[in-house]
Design an enzyme around this catalytic site. Sequence first.
Site, PDB file in Angstrom:
ATOM      1  N   GLU A  70       0.818  -1.218   0.000  1.00  0.00           N
ATOM      2  CA  GLU A  70       0.000   0.000   0.000  1.00  0.00           C
ATOM      3  C   GLU A  70       0.849   1.264   0.000  1.00  0.00           C
ATOM      4  O   GLU A  70       0.526   2.242  -0.670  1.00  0.00           O
ATOM      5  CB  GLU A  70      -0.968   0.001   1.183  1.00  0.00           C
ATOM      6  CG  GLU A  70      -2.019  -1.106   1.134  1.00  0.00           C
ATOM      7  CD  GLU A  70      -2.870  -1.070  -0.131  1.00  0.00           C
ATOM      8  OE1 GLU A  70      -2.945  -0.027  -0.789  1.00  0.00           O
ATOM      9  OE2 GLU A  70      -3.457  -2.120  -0.451  1.00  0.00           O
TER      10      GLU A  70
ATOM     11  N   TYR B 289      -6.887   6.190   3.652  1.00  0.00           N
ATOM     12  CA  TYR B 289      -6.928   5.100   2.679  1.00  0.00           C
ATOM     13  C   TYR B 289      -6.092   3.901   3.127  1.00  0.00           C
ATOM     14  O   TYR B 289      -6.579   2.767   3.193  1.00  0.00           O
ATOM     15  CB  TYR B 289      -6.454   5.555   1.288  1.00  0.00           C
ATOM     16  CG  TYR B 289      -6.113   4.359   0.447  1.00  0.00           C
ATOM     17  CD1 TYR B 289      -7.122   3.591  -0.117  1.00  0.00           C
ATOM     18  CD2 TYR B 289      -4.794   3.921   0.316  1.00  0.00           C
ATOM     19  CE1 TYR B 289      -6.825   2.426  -0.812  1.00  0.00           C
ATOM     20  CE2 TYR B 289      -4.489   2.766  -0.373  1.00  0.00           C
ATOM     21  CZ  TYR B 289      -5.509   2.032  -0.925  1.00  0.00           C
ATOM     22  OH  TYR B 289      -5.213   0.869  -1.597  1.00  0.00           O
TER      23      TYR B 289
ATOM     24  N   CYS C 152     -13.629   0.344 -15.023  1.00  0.00           N
ATOM     25  CA  CYS C 152     -14.228   1.677 -14.906  1.00  0.00           C
ATOM     26  C   CYS C 152     -13.115   2.715 -14.800  1.00  0.00           C
ATOM     27  O   CYS C 152     -12.995   3.446 -13.828  1.00  0.00           O
ATOM     28  CB  CYS C 152     -15.143   1.720 -13.682  1.00  0.00           C
ATOM     29  SG  CYS C 152     -16.252   3.144 -13.625  1.00  0.00           S
TER      30      CYS C 152
ATOM     31  N   CYS D  75     -18.173  -4.588 -18.037  1.00  0.00           N
ATOM     32  CA  CYS D  75     -18.491  -4.292 -16.639  1.00  0.00           C
ATOM     33  C   CYS D  75     -19.611  -5.190 -16.102  1.00  0.00           C
ATOM     34  O   CYS D  75     -20.665  -5.322 -16.725  1.00  0.00           O
ATOM     35  CB  CYS D  75     -18.912  -2.831 -16.495  1.00  0.00           C
ATOM     36  SG  CYS D  75     -19.247  -2.370 -14.786  1.00  0.00           S
TER      37      CYS D  75
ATOM     38  N   ASP E 232     -10.348   5.003  -2.343  1.00  0.00           N
ATOM     39  CA  ASP E 232      -9.234   5.527  -3.122  1.00  0.00           C
ATOM     40  C   ASP E 232      -9.796   6.157  -4.385  1.00  0.00           C
ATOM     41  O   ASP E 232     -11.008   6.234  -4.562  1.00  0.00           O
ATOM     42  CB  ASP E 232      -8.227   4.415  -3.457  1.00  0.00           C
ATOM     43  CG  ASP E 232      -8.738   3.528  -4.573  1.00  0.00           C
ATOM     44  OD1 ASP E 232      -9.976   3.351  -4.655  1.00  0.00           O
ATOM     45  OD2 ASP E 232      -7.940   3.025  -5.367  1.00  0.00           O
TER      46      ASP E 232
END
Length: 301
Positions: A40, A123, A196, A206, A141
């Site tokens: 991360e 986040y 997306c 999608c 995020d």
Amino acid sequence: MTSVLPGGLAGRTAEWFRAQARDLPWRRAGTTPWGVLVSEFMLQQTPVARVEPVWLRWMEEWPTPSALAAASRADVLRAWGKLGYPRRAMRLHAAAEAIAADHGDRVPSDVAVLESLPGIGSYTARAVAAFGYGLRAPVVDTNVRRVVARAVHGAGDAGPARTRADLADVDALLPPEDAEAAVVSAALMELGAVVCTARAPRCPLCPVESDCAWVAAGRPEYTGPRRPVQGFAGTDRQVRGKLLDVLRAADAPVDKPLLDAVWADGPQRDRCLDSLLVDGLAEQTPDGRFVLGGTAPHAGH
DNA sequence: TATCCGTGGAA
DNA sequence: TTTCCAAGGAT
């Protein structure tokens, strides 16, 4: 809300994710919460493809927080390489020291505790709770914000961050149970990253196209305020990067003239070098030369 | 809240 | 070639 039911937006996104999530190293079985935390940090503003090889080497060398804490700043910064924003590496180092010293070498699972650590914000704290510990924590995020803006609100893109509202939007999408909520969190991010996308979204691929508010509205263009695109050429960021690049490559203290060669504008160059010293990314030796990071085996906290 | 903090690939 | 932007955080 019906959206948390298996047939809803969250459920079908999770189903899609389980079927075809990318095989990223930090998603493999056996990855520790520490491994998740490291990933991360590295993924903050740096694309997946560039993080992968660095993460693999990093985890081999420093498989625990205490292992990283014992490393020198210079070694940490060199291992960080050219991922960008090297202050992240220093913050990760400092977080590792705090985890080793104050948390029994175990990455905290509590969001508030995580947020108290260097370099961990809203986040990253929730990403560690969700992906490292399988907990229900709304992960917001840039990808998730875009997915929610389109699928839920019918907008072409997410506007400026509305921290509280964004968190509430995502919270409303998550199912109650921890493990499933964590999968939904990962799935929403994946959807934003792969399908997306910011430009040229792949709506035919999608899993929730049929109940996407944006598609239903005819995919209207985003009209709200755009975040100003940051320039780079000629900025202090570029100059700092060039200076640091010299220091990273050197295996001995560097004389000032070698640093002076990287940028013509003297005042800007000196200002940038000074800022690197202040940030602890560089250090001046007693004889007036320059080295990467600090020479101390431990960066104190 | 707006700005700063690196880097490099893709359109 | 230029522009955009990629799993943010700190101040």
